[in-house]
Write a protein that holds these residues in place. Structure first.
Motif, PDB file in Angstrom:
ATOM      1  N   ASP A 184      -3.437   3.222  12.107  1.00 38.49           N
ATOM      2  CA  ASP A 184      -3.777   3.172  11.205  1.00 38.49           C
ATOM      3  C   ASP A 184      -3.621   2.209  10.730  1.00 38.49           C
ATOM      4  OD1 ASP A 184      -2.915   6.596  10.820  1.00 38.49           O
ATOM      5  OD2 ASP A 184      -1.025   6.321  11.714  1.00 38.49           O
ATOM      6  N   CYS A 185      -4.082   0.971  11.562  1.00 33.43           N
ATOM      7  CA  CYS A 185      -4.296  -0.230  10.742  1.00 33.43           C
ATOM      8  C   CYS A 185      -5.856  -0.374  10.245  1.00 33.43           C
ATOM      9  CB  CYS A 185      -4.152  -1.484  11.969  1.00 33.43           C
ATOM     10  SG  CYS A 185      -5.704  -1.609  13.155  1.00 33.43           S
ATOM     11  N   ALA A 186      -5.973  -1.367   9.190  1.00 34.20           N
ATOM     12  CA  ALA A 186      -7.201  -1.669   8.596  1.00 34.20           C
ATOM     13  C   ALA A 186      -8.749  -1.747   9.522  1.00 34.20           C
ATOM     14  CB  ALA A 186      -7.347  -2.585   7.675  1.00 34.20           C
ATOM     15  N   SER A 187      -8.699  -2.388  10.301  1.00 34.88           N
ATOM     16  CA  SER A 187      -8.987  -2.263  11.465  1.00 34.88           C
ATOM     17  C   SER A 187      -9.392  -1.284  12.358  1.00 34.88           C
ATOM     18  CB  SER A 187      -9.364  -3.760  12.840  1.00 34.88           C
ATOM     19  OG  SER A 187      -8.693  -4.519  12.502  1.00 34.88           O
ATOM     20  N   ALA A 188      -8.489  -0.098  12.622  1.00 36.67           N
ATOM     21  CA  ALA A 188      -8.828   0.837  13.428  1.00 36.67           C
ATOM     22  C   ALA A 188      -9.849   2.006  12.259  1.00 36.67           C
ATOM     23  CB  ALA A 188      -7.831   1.617  14.094  1.00 36.67           C
ATOM     24  N   LYS A 189      -9.105   2.382  11.305  1.00 31.52           N
ATOM     25  CA  LYS A 189      -9.912   2.316   9.725  1.00 31.52           C
ATOM     26  C   LYS A 189     -11.273   2.251  10.231  1.00 31.52           C
ATOM     27  CE  LYS A 189      -5.286   4.109   8.133  1.00 31.52           C
ATOM     28  NZ  LYS A 189      -4.574   3.760   6.496  1.00 31.52           N
ATOM     29  N   ALA A 190     -11.725   1.541   9.654  1.00 27.76           N
ATOM     30  CA  ALA A 190     -13.014   0.806   9.544  1.00 27.76           C
ATOM     31  C   ALA A 190     -13.554   1.248  10.895  1.00 27.76           C
ATOM     32  CB  ALA A 190     -12.711  -0.816   9.189  1.00 27.76           C
TER      33      ALA A 190
END
Length: 291
Positions: A256-262
């Motif tokens: 759910d972190c920004a990098s994973a979503k990216a």
């Protein structure tokens, strides 16, 4: 008497190479104009995102002298085995990921390779020709950094590839590196799927504020200027480094972190391009032929 165009040995090698890759539907080559831009991190998270989405995926670590992919999946102590046909068997990472790397053939994780070019090329050729991947939906190839003779020699051994993914950073100087990789892809006659801007802003783990340590927008500007698809930005987060060090890509460790979503959004766009946007890839192929 004229010399034959191909020797029997060359024909045998090409046949073996095609046979090895015949059950692989799509091949993605991840490249960068220089080292230190997080290319292996991008490769491992794209491969893991594909696996999580239900695709049977392989990742081939072709950075012969600096193999990092096994560390990112916590399998650096594994060793390769050979099947009944004397083909190398990749290391399995659940649920549906297969990994091949020079690291699996070294005596220890501290062993340094000082091989010269021809020996490295032979190792790469064996990885491409003599691996029993089985049926794969996607094969992600993590190239060595740079766009020199070694990288070109490697990419010419791969008879089919859907395209390259260029990894760069946000600085304006990234435009120079992007141009190098575009030229490289044109020489290799492989279309460019798109550009990933990695390390795009630091996300504070406490307040979530984004600070552009390395400037911003260089990768996207390069994509716009070069007429290439921009796949997305991946921010700098401490968790990405920590996840890689403990052998778990960020898309699994903190989904759910920004990098994973990216990474997941970038992977989705890559799949959409390969499977649904052949017009874009064909335009890129024609552009390569014109250069």
């Amino acid at each position: 008497m004229s010399k034959p165009m191909f020797t029997g040995e060359e024909i045998e090698e090409e046949t073996r190479r095609l046979h090895t890759l015949e059950n692989i539907k799509h091949v993605i080559i991840v490249i960068s104009g220089k080292g230190g831009v997080g290319k292996s991190t991008v490769s491992s998270n794209i491969a893991e995102s594909l696996s999580m989405a239900g695709y049977v995926t392989g990742i081939m670590d072709l950075d012969i002298t600096g193999p990092n992919i096994p560390k990112m999946f916590h399998i650096e102590e594994e060793k390769l085995t050979v099947d009944d046909n004397r083909l190398l068997v990749p290391v399995d990472v659940p649920p549906s990921l297969k990994v091949i790397s020079m690291a699996f053939l070294l005596p220890s994780t501290d062993t340094a390779l000082t091989w010269r070019g021809p020996v490295r090329s032979s190792a790469v050729q064996q990885f491409i020709e003599d691996v029993n991947w089985g049926p794969l939906d996607y094969l992600v190839i993590d190239m060595p950094p740079g766009t020199g003779d070694e990288a070109l020699s490697i990419i010419q051994l791969i008879p089919k590839a859907d395209g390259t993914v260029i990894v760069t950073t946000p600085q304006d100087v990234s435009l120079l590196d992007a141009k190098k990789t575009v030229t490289f892809s044109a020489l290799a006659k492989i279309p460019i799927i798109g550009i990933v801007e990695n390390m795009s802003g630091f996300v504070c783990p406490h307040c979530g504020e984004v600070t552009n340590i390395f400037s911003a927008g260089g990768g996207e500007d390069a994509a716009n200027q070069l007429g290439i698809q921009f796949l997305g930005r991946v921010p700098i987060e401490p968790g990405v480094c920590k996840a890689g060090d403990k052998g778990m890509p960020i898309v699994i460790d903190d989904p759910d972190c920004a990098s994973a979503k990216a990474f997941k959004a970038i992977t989705k766009k890559i799949v959409q391009t390969i499977e649904n946007d052949q017009a874009y890839l064909e335009a890129q192929r024609k552009k390569d032929e014109a250069q």
